[in-house]
Design an enzyme around this catalytic site. Structure first.
Site, PDB file in Angstrom:
ATOM      1  N   ASP A  23      -6.874  -1.619  -5.569  1.00 51.52           N
ATOM      2  CA  ASP A  23      -8.342  -1.709  -5.520  1.00 51.52           C
ATOM      3  C   ASP A  23      -8.924  -1.109  -4.247  1.00 51.52           C
ATOM      4  O   ASP A  23     -10.124  -1.167  -4.019  1.00 51.52           O
ATOM      5  CB  ASP A  23      -8.803  -3.178  -5.652  1.00 51.52           C
ATOM      6  CG  ASP A  23      -8.200  -4.087  -4.583  1.00 51.52           C
ATOM      7  OD1 ASP A  23      -7.734  -3.577  -3.548  1.00 51.52           O
ATOM      8  OD2 ASP A  23      -8.194  -5.316  -4.787  1.00 51.52           O
TER       9      ASP A  23
ATOM     10  N   TYR B 252       0.911  -1.139   0.000  1.00 49.05           N
ATOM     11  CA  TYR B 252       0.000   0.000   0.000  1.00 49.05           C
ATOM     12  C   TYR B 252       0.945   1.182   0.000  1.00 49.05           C
ATOM     13  O   TYR B 252       1.707   1.369   0.958  1.00 49.05           O
ATOM     14  CB  TYR B 252      -0.847   0.016   1.275  1.00 49.05           C
ATOM     15  CG  TYR B 252      -1.983  -0.988   1.295  1.00 49.05           C
ATOM     16  CD1 TYR B 252      -3.005  -0.919   0.353  1.00 49.05           C
ATOM     17  CD2 TYR B 252      -2.051  -1.979   2.273  1.00 49.05           C
ATOM     18  CE1 TYR B 252      -4.065  -1.819   0.372  1.00 49.05           C
ATOM     19  CE2 TYR B 252      -3.103  -2.886   2.302  1.00 49.05           C
ATOM     20  CZ  TYR B 252      -4.104  -2.797   1.348  1.00 49.05           C
ATOM     21  OH  TYR B 252      -5.147  -3.697   1.368  1.00 49.05           O
TER      22      TYR B 252
ATOM     23  N   HIS C 147     -10.197  -8.030  -4.296  1.00 44.97           N
ATOM     24  CA  HIS C 147      -9.821  -8.084  -2.878  1.00 44.97           C
ATOM     25  C   HIS C 147     -10.672  -9.124  -2.152  1.00 44.97           C
ATOM     26  O   HIS C 147     -11.059  -8.935  -0.993  1.00 44.97           O
ATOM     27  CB  HIS C 147     -10.012  -6.701  -2.252  1.00 44.97           C
ATOM     28  CG  HIS C 147      -8.946  -6.310  -1.253  1.00 44.97           C
ATOM     29  ND1 HIS C 147      -7.926  -5.460  -1.553  1.00 44.97           N
ATOM     30  CD2 HIS C 147      -8.776  -6.646   0.040  1.00 44.97           C
ATOM     31  CE1 HIS C 147      -7.170  -5.283  -0.487  1.00 44.97           C
ATOM     32  NE2 HIS C 147      -7.656  -6.011   0.500  1.00 44.97           N
TER      33      HIS C 147
HETATM   34  C1  LIG Z   1      -8.197 -11.414   6.088  1.00 44.69           C
HETATM   35  C2  LIG Z   1      -7.749 -10.816   4.805  1.00 44.69           C
HETATM   36  C3  LIG Z   1      -6.794  -9.817   4.819  1.00 44.69           C
HETATM   37  C4  LIG Z   1      -6.346  -9.267   3.616  1.00 44.69           C
HETATM   38  N1  LIG Z   1      -5.361  -8.322   3.637  1.00 44.69           N
HETATM   39  C5  LIG Z   1      -4.895  -7.842   2.473  1.00 44.69           C
HETATM   40  C6  LIG Z   1      -3.827  -6.906   2.461  1.00 44.69           C
HETATM   41  O1  LIG Z   1      -3.298  -6.517   3.505  1.00 44.69           O
HETATM   42  N2  LIG Z   1      -3.395  -6.441   1.249  1.00 44.69           N
HETATM   43  C7  LIG Z   1      -3.956  -6.863   0.068  1.00 44.69           C
HETATM   44  O2  LIG Z   1      -3.526  -6.430  -1.007  1.00 44.69           O
HETATM   45  N3  LIG Z   1      -4.954  -7.758   0.055  1.00 44.69           N
HETATM   46  C8  LIG Z   1      -5.425  -8.262   1.213  1.00 44.69           C
HETATM   47  N4  LIG Z   1      -6.429  -9.176   1.192  1.00 44.69           N
HETATM   48  C9  LIG Z   1      -6.964  -9.659  -0.103  1.00 44.69           C
HETATM   49  C10 LIG Z   1      -6.210 -10.908  -0.551  1.00 44.69           C
HETATM   50  O3  LIG Z   1      -4.889 -10.594  -0.892  1.00 44.69           O
HETATM   51  C11 LIG Z   1      -6.881 -11.558  -1.775  1.00 44.69           C
HETATM   52  O4  LIG Z   1      -7.014 -10.614  -2.795  1.00 44.69           O
HETATM   53  C12 LIG Z   1      -8.232 -12.213  -1.474  1.00 44.69           C
HETATM   54  O5  LIG Z   1      -8.255 -12.733  -0.178  1.00 44.69           O
HETATM   55  C13 LIG Z   1      -8.487 -13.340  -2.463  1.00 44.69           C
HETATM   56  O6  LIG Z   1      -9.730 -13.917  -2.266  1.00 44.69           O
HETATM   57  P1  LIG Z   1      -9.996 -15.269  -1.435  1.00 44.69           P
HETATM   58  O7  LIG Z   1      -9.790 -14.939   0.010  1.00 44.69           O
HETATM   59  O8  LIG Z   1     -11.415 -15.567  -1.748  1.00 44.69           O
HETATM   60  O9  LIG Z   1      -9.044 -16.324  -1.932  1.00 44.69           O
HETATM   61  C14 LIG Z   1      -6.903  -9.720   2.382  1.00 44.69           C
HETATM   62  C15 LIG Z   1      -7.868 -10.724   2.388  1.00 44.69           C
HETATM   63  C16 LIG Z   1      -8.298 -11.274   3.582  1.00 44.69           C
HETATM   64  C17 LIG Z   1      -9.318 -12.373   3.540  1.00 44.69           C
END
Ligand SMILES: Cc1cc2nc3c(=O)[nH]c(=O)nc-3n(C[C@H](O)[C@H](O)[C@H](O)COP(=O)(O)O)c2cc1C
Length: 468
Positions: free
Chosen positions: A264, A236, A347
């Site tokens: 995003d 970020y 996301h």
């Molecule tokens: C608990 C949680 C925390 C996340 N934190 C971040 C983050 O810090 N940065 C980011 O780019 N995406 C974050 N994401 C999004 C994930 O990188 C990813 O895009 C997403 O979880 C994919 O979908 P899925 O959980 O259905 O496999 C997060 C997702 C979850 C579930």
């Protein structure tokens, strides 16, 4: 440094004077109470006592020094003089009453881990991990799209020997999926990112470390099983360029092999389950302050623009990936801006609700900008409810280089499984990919081709008004 006794600490347990001990150091957080993104109530819960376990359960070790002023540090305390736990009575009762979790051999598919996680995680942890934005339509839609994509297996091909190897940003991976960056991993397991790093290394899988992990970037880098293990940093881009620069330098020094710039979430999606739980538990002290808000308050940058990519490019040689591309127009712009890869993601449905499923964006790119597909200058990654080997195969056949797995990696550490759980998860997916490649008639990832996917129903949902 001044020594503070446990009795002295206990005298400062009110809104008027709130002291906390974290890792043996005592802080006066009174002026910070109303600024705490999680609300004053959370700090007051541990006021006058040891807040280490509460702090550690969600924050990374550096955050406290980055957030509080120097004057807030009052002195040191003998931690052995403090009560060992600051758990509430209900939390203690729950800990004693912990259910038994099935042995890993009973975990047969990716979703089995979710059932364990739901039992194991604290209500806050479960709400934070499993929830998505607003009505959670996008999260569900990510799954629905995989259901309406149908496979067209080819027969009578020798599939005795199957390879799942791919090259991601120039680095070999034993499988075409990687571990997505996810915050607050410590809800799942105390060793959180250390488990992910060790398991990924042993299984030849790449991982993306979040901007604000629950351990330091350097500790996670040290948990690699070999120096050549591939880790990337998700970025970020901090509003303060000097902070962004310093994190990029740390990533380079720690041997990260690429930067995944998340685009995003210029602002935080509205996570209602998360917010509601906090509001219920903390009452008026914390209106609308779920875990997501706590974590993201200092991370997101609503002012980030395409032009900023040139600055990032000018300060690092690391390959750049844009994480969170959601429309073909932006895929084309990203290519024109010379990034090494685009990462189609909403996301996990956590940012803008009703944003289209990433696999639909992939179909959109196939239709309107086919020159970007399997382009030697641009890799494409996809995530969003990848739970089955067939989900992976569909994305790869349609032109993705690799896919990301998010929530399941967190769930797989719960129930005390730790590193073994993550390895088991990886091997479940690996096994499903190999099995389904055999069934579809492909012995290598290159042999997965678009005609193996009947995407006709999904294509009816592609936006018709694109003008490039
Ligand atoms: C608990 C949680 C925390 C996340 N934190 C971040 C983050 O810090 N940065 C980011 O780019 N995406 C974050 N994401 C999004 C994930 O990188 C990813 O895009 C997403 O979880 C994919 O979908 P899925 O959980 O259905 O496999 C997060 C997702 C979850 C579930």
């Amino acid at each position: 440094m001044k020594t503070i006794t446990a009795t002295e600490l206990a005298e400062h347990s009110s809104r008027e004077s709130c002291w906390l001990a974290v890792h043996g150091k005592v802080y006066d957080v009174t002026p910070f109470l109303d600024e705490h993104p999680g609300g004053a109530g959370l700090l007051l819960k541990s006021a006058g006592g040891d807040a280490t376990s509460a702090y550690e359960s969600i924050h990374n070790p550096e955050l406290i020094a980055e957030t509080l002023t120097e004057e807030a540090l009052l002195g040191e305390i003998d931690t052995s003089a403090l009560p060992s736990s600051t758990l509430s009575k209900e939390e203690e009762a729950k800990a004693q009453d912990e259910p038994e979790y099935p042995p890993l051999s009973n975990i047969i598919n990716v979703d089995d881990f979710e059932l364990v996680a739901q039992k194991y995680l604290s209500p806050e942890g479960w709400a934070y991990y499993s929830s998505a934005a607003e009505d959670e339509t996008s999260r569900q839609d990510n799954a629905r799209l995989f259901q309406i994509l149908k496979l067209r297996p080819r027969i009578l091909r020798d599939v005795n020997s199957i390879s799942t190897n791919v090259t991601i940003l120039g680095n070999e991976s034993s499988v075409p999926f990687f571990i997505c960056p996810t915050g607050f991993a410590k809800y799942a397991h105390p060793n959180a990112e250390l488990n992910l790093a060790a398991a990924a290394g042993k299984e030849g899988v790449h991982e993306i470390i979040p901007t604000s992990p629950s351990m330091s970037l350097e500790q996670i880098a040290q948990a690699r099983s070999s120096p050549s293990q591939t880790q990337y940093l998700q970025l970020y881009v901090n509003k303060d360029r000097s902070k962004a620069l310093s994190l990029i330098r740390r990533a380079e020094k720690a041997g990260m092999k690429g930067l995944f710039i998340t685009v995003d979430s210029p602002v935080l999606g509205k996570r209602e389950r998360d917010d509601r739980l906090k509001a219920l538990s903390l009452g008026s002290d914390a209106p609308n302050t779920g875990i997501a808000k706590i974590g993201s308050s200092t991370l997101l940058n609503a002012g980030l623009k395409w032009e900023d990519l040139a600055w990032i490019r000018s300060i690092t040689k690391l390959p750049l990936v844009l994480k969170g591309v959601q429309a073909v127009e932006d895929a084309v712009l990203a290519y024109q801006h010379g990034v090494e890869a685009i990462y189609l993601s909403n996301h996990g449905g956590r940012s803008m609700d009703t944003s289209q499923a990433p696999v639909l964006t992939l179909l959109e790119i196939r239709k309107y900008a086919p020159e970007l597909i399997r382009n030697p200058k641009l890799q494409i990654y996809v995530d969003g409810n990848i739970r089955r080997g067939t989900d992976v195969i569909k994305c790869l056949a349609l032109g993705a280089t690799a896919v990301g797995v998010g929530r399941p990696c967190l769930y797989s550490m719960t129930g005390g499984y730790g590193e073994d759980g993550v390895r088991h998860l990886i091997n479940i997916l690996r096994g499903e990919i190999i099995g389904n490649m055999g069934l579809i008639g492909a012995t290598s990832i290159q042999e997965l081709v678009p005609s193996m996917v009947n995407s006709q129903r999904a294509e009816m949902e592609i936006f018709g008004g694109v003008r490039l």
